[in-house]
Design an enzyme around this catalytic site. Structure first.
Site, PDB file in Angstrom:
ATOM      1  N   TYR A  53       0.996  -1.354   0.012  1.00  0.00           N
ATOM      2  CA  TYR A  53      -0.046   0.007  -0.037  1.00  0.00           C
ATOM      3  C   TYR A  53       1.005   1.279   0.019  1.00  0.00           C
ATOM      4  CZ  TYR A  53      -3.781   3.091   0.704  1.00  0.00           C
ATOM      5  OH  TYR A  53      -4.729   4.361   0.611  1.00  0.00           O
TER       6      TYR A  53
ATOM      7  N   SER B 254      -6.393   0.724  -4.608  1.00  0.00           N
ATOM      8  CA  SER B 254      -6.583   2.210  -4.494  1.00  0.00           C
ATOM      9  C   SER B 254      -5.143   2.863  -4.601  1.00  0.00           C
ATOM     10  CB  SER B 254      -7.116   2.424  -2.998  1.00  0.00           C
ATOM     11  OG  SER B 254      -7.514   3.717  -2.740  1.00  0.00           O
TER      12      SER B 254
ATOM     13  N   ASP C   4     -17.488   3.223  -8.428  1.00  0.00           N
ATOM     14  CA  ASP C   4     -16.429   3.776  -7.283  1.00  0.00           C
ATOM     15  C   ASP C   4     -16.211   5.175  -7.474  1.00  0.00           C
ATOM     16  OD1 ASP C   4     -14.345   4.273  -5.841  1.00  0.00           O
ATOM     17  OD2 ASP C   4     -13.084   2.682  -6.799  1.00  0.00           O
TER      18      ASP C   4
ATOM     19  N   HIS D  75     -16.032   1.287  -4.152  1.00  0.00           N
ATOM     20  CA  HIS D  75     -14.494   1.209  -3.793  1.00  0.00           C
ATOM     21  C   HIS D  75     -14.122  -0.141  -3.314  1.00  0.00           C
ATOM     22  CE1 HIS D  75     -10.547   3.158  -4.136  1.00  0.00           C
ATOM     23  NE2 HIS D  75     -10.675   3.103  -2.907  1.00  0.00           N
TER      24      HIS D  75
END
Length: 680
Positions: free
Chosen positions: A452, A532, A615, A650
């Site tokens: 991430y 993301s 999203d 999302h």
């Protein structure tokens, strides 16, 4: 592969005198029939490919079988009842049950009845002070736009009109009279992609229509912020307002609710820190802050002089990142030590009461209970241990197991190991590697490297049913704690932002190289995965190092770094990214790694891009444009596919059935392209 034709319609933007062509700008229009036709054509190609994977159904069957166990949450008291969430195994959404003082259990609220296909999901629950009224939010199709439904908890009937057009909001009650919430004016054009950047706080008084809700903060130009969060202290004395310009840093104001028409009192008038009020005793406020304390500290201050020069330490900063919860008459302090939990209990004077004994090495979370309670609950998990719930007696410090799942997964057959590897600039980065015990390190193990690296978010050890299935098949699951995250405080976060963002990609590449060098896997058996901001990570790494991995799995990614801030709430991410409008230097830095601007005529890994048509956090146009670029320029034999979930967002609230289908497709695609298979 024969891909759908994606028409090139060049639009040219100019940044500081530099022209940039955008051939697929038309895919940003989520309301056009052209875009809808493109989505349908891409899904047709993707699913015709996935349907040919002979063992995909075996993976789905195993996912369903392992997923099918009862899951419950820790109980919480509201009014005359104790509530908890329960899922019987494969329910699309978890159901809320409650017990009365005699222990009689009943179903209270079933989100599976909100829609036939499970795509209307439950968001926040917020009970009035006496527990007689519940306000809960719902999301339709995964959208960040919410509705708030108001329910009488005794009769379980809806008591007034639904509040609509709510976004990025808490629901915070004042007594039993009404609640505060936040939202934006509905945008012109598409509510799924149009920019929203002036948040407003409202007060809804029970029994009145939404049109009469009182605007509390955010309506004037000098009060304009992208996010404003509002909360009421437990004693109903203060309203807390925390305005934010971006996802990091907040101002802080309070309003004395015992004095009608009182003015806001300023605690912080800048956004240089993350500072939150977690409790008060009369006029003494307790705040968790990283102001002048990158790893956070707990301070107290009197409301008569609440600004930082008057703050006194209650729990001082240490070398480990602190988070604090209130539980009964105590503070529970959780420290992250190399991403692993260490928990201590303090009194309100800041005196250490005890260290809380945890059942193992992993993550403890969920602490917090009301002031009059002495039993607190927490959840413990790690990469090979499903979440167990524990009871903590706050007076004695004794912990006992409250609930353990009955799951067909033998945790003892797996092991997790934390290693520290060296990134490009010499920084030591931790990574936890989990797999079956006795695994042969021969360079041929299918491996998912998940990352991430952003927004001060920490990746702590946590069990995943899907990754358990992956490991059952002989797979390795590796999770590095990249810079940009919060594992080592503000300095670690800042080292992965703006002009330092390349550090995050370098950390991820170095993690892959560590796994390869140590024979865990090789490039032919390595998959890169992230969602993301992690989708940006995967996109940037494969455009910089297309040779690194066999498979790339970018999910709901931020992939157009020159335009991300023009959609929905994207401008709020500027603390982490900067924007192409900031300066020529920032524009050049962003363009140098922006995934869609760095696709070249070369051979890329087998890539399965995943996104969703609803999203409105990271709009799907990012993924659409990236897929078009990759398909147009792919020089190798590996497929470039995009899987577009319909009527989903999302990720939050995604039905279990859709989640299982997604993982079956992702794992099937990954193993198939590694030349591996799954038996029944």
């Amino acid at each position: 592969m024969k891909y759908p034709n994606t028409e090139i319609k060049n639009i040219t933007d100019t940044y500081f005198g530099f022209e940039v062509e955008d051939p697929y700008r038309w895919l940003e229009d989520d309301m056009s029939t052209e875009t809808a036709a493109w989505v349908e054509a891409q899904n047709t190609v993707t699913f015709s490919y996935l349907n040919k994977i002979p063992f995909r159904k075996n993976i789905k069957n195993r996912l369903e079988k392992l997923w099918n166990y009862e899951k419950i949450s820790a109980p919480f008291k509201e009014g005359n009842y104790t509530y908890f969430y329960k899922n019987n195994g494969l329910q699309n959404q978890s159901v809320i049950y409650r017990t009365d003082s005699n222990g009689n259990e009943e179903l209270f609220l079933d989100p599976n009845t909100f829609s036939k296909d499970g795509t209307v999901s439950l968001g926040d629950l917020s009970f009035s002070k006496d527990g007689s009224i519940l306000a809960y939010s719902i999301s339709e199709g995964g959208s960040d736009w919410r509705k708030i439904v108001i329910l009488n908890t005794e009769t379980k009937t809806i008591v007034e009109d639904t509040i609509i057009d709510v976004k990025f909001s808490q629901i915070s009650w004042y007594k039993n009279e009404g609640f505060f919430y936040s939202s934006y004016d509905k945008p012109n054009g598409s509510e799924l992609s149009a920019k929203t950047d002036q948040h407003k706080v409202y007060y809804h008084k029970l029994g009145t229509p939404q049109q009469q809700d009182q605007l509390i903060y955010g309506g004037s130009p000098n009060q304009k912020h992208r996010y404003i969060y509002a909360g009421v202290t437990q004693d109903d004395k203060y309203l807390i307002i925390a305005p934010k310009i971006s996802t990091t840093g907040n101002k802080l104001f309070i309003k004395d609710l015992t004095k009608p028409n009182s003015d806001f009192i300023t605690i912080l008038n800048h956004t240089d820190s993350n500072t939150n009020i977690i409790d008060n005793k009369d006029n003494t406020l307790y705040l968790v802050t990283n102001l002048n304390a990158p790893n956070k500290r707990l301070v107290k201050v009197n409301t008569s002089n609440p600004t930082p020069e008057f703050w006194e330490d209650v729990i001082p900063e240490t070398k480990n990142v602190l988070s604090v919860a209130t539980a009964g008459k105590y503070f529970i302090a959780e420290y992250m030590v190399d991403a692993i939990s260490n928990v201590k209990q303090y009194n309100y004077n800041g005196e250490l009461i005890r260290e809380i004994t945890l059942p193992g090495v992993g993550s403890a979370a969920g602490f917090g209970c009301k002031k009059d309670e002495i039993i607190d609950y927490f959840v413990f998990t790690n990469y090979n241990t499903p979440s167990n719930i524990y009871k903590l007696n706050l007076d004695t410090g004794a912990t006992e197991l409250y609930w353990k799942p009955s799951i067909e997964f033998n945790s003892n057959a797996y092991e997790s190991k934390q290693v520290f590897y060296t990134s490009k600039d010499g920084t030591k980065v931790p990574m936890i590697i989990t797999h079956k015990k006795g695994l042969e390190l021969n360079g041929k193990n299918p491996t998912i490297l998940y990352g991430y690296g952003g927004f001060n978010i920490s990746l702590n050890p946590a069990f995943s049913i899907a990754m358990a299935v992956w490991m059952e098949q002989g797979g390795i699951y590796a999770v590095p704690n990249l810079r940009g995250g919060g594992e080592y405080g503000k300095a670690w976060h800042d080292a992965g932002t703006k002009m330092q963002k390349q550090n995050v990609f370098d950390d991820f590449i170095a993690a892959a190289e560590y796994l390869i060098a140590n024979q865990y896997t090789s490039s032919e058996y390595l998959a890169l995965r992230g969602g993301s901001n992690g989708g940006l990570l995967v996109g940037a790494v494969i455009t910089q190092r297309p040779d690194l991995a066999k498979v790339a799995l970018p999910a709901v990614g931020v992939l157009d770094m020159l335009r991300y801030h023009t959609f929905t709430a994207g401008a709020g991410w500027a603390y982490d990214y900067g924007t192409a409008e900031d300066s020529e230097k920032m524009y050049k830095y962003l363009k140098a790694y922006s995934p869609i601007h760095n696709v070249k005529q070369t051979a890329y890994p087998a890539t399965l891009i995943t996104t969703a048509d609803h999203d409105d956090r990271v709009v799907p146009a990012h993924s659409f444009k990236f897929a078009a670029e990759l398909q147009n320029k792919q020089q190798g034999e590996n497929p470039i596919l995009i899987r577009i979930e319909t009527n989903a967002g999302h990720g939050a609230g995604t039905p279990v059935s859709k989640t299982i289908e997604q993982y079956a497709d992702i794992f099937g695609f990954t193993l198939y392209n590694m030349g591996l298979s799954v038996s029944e």
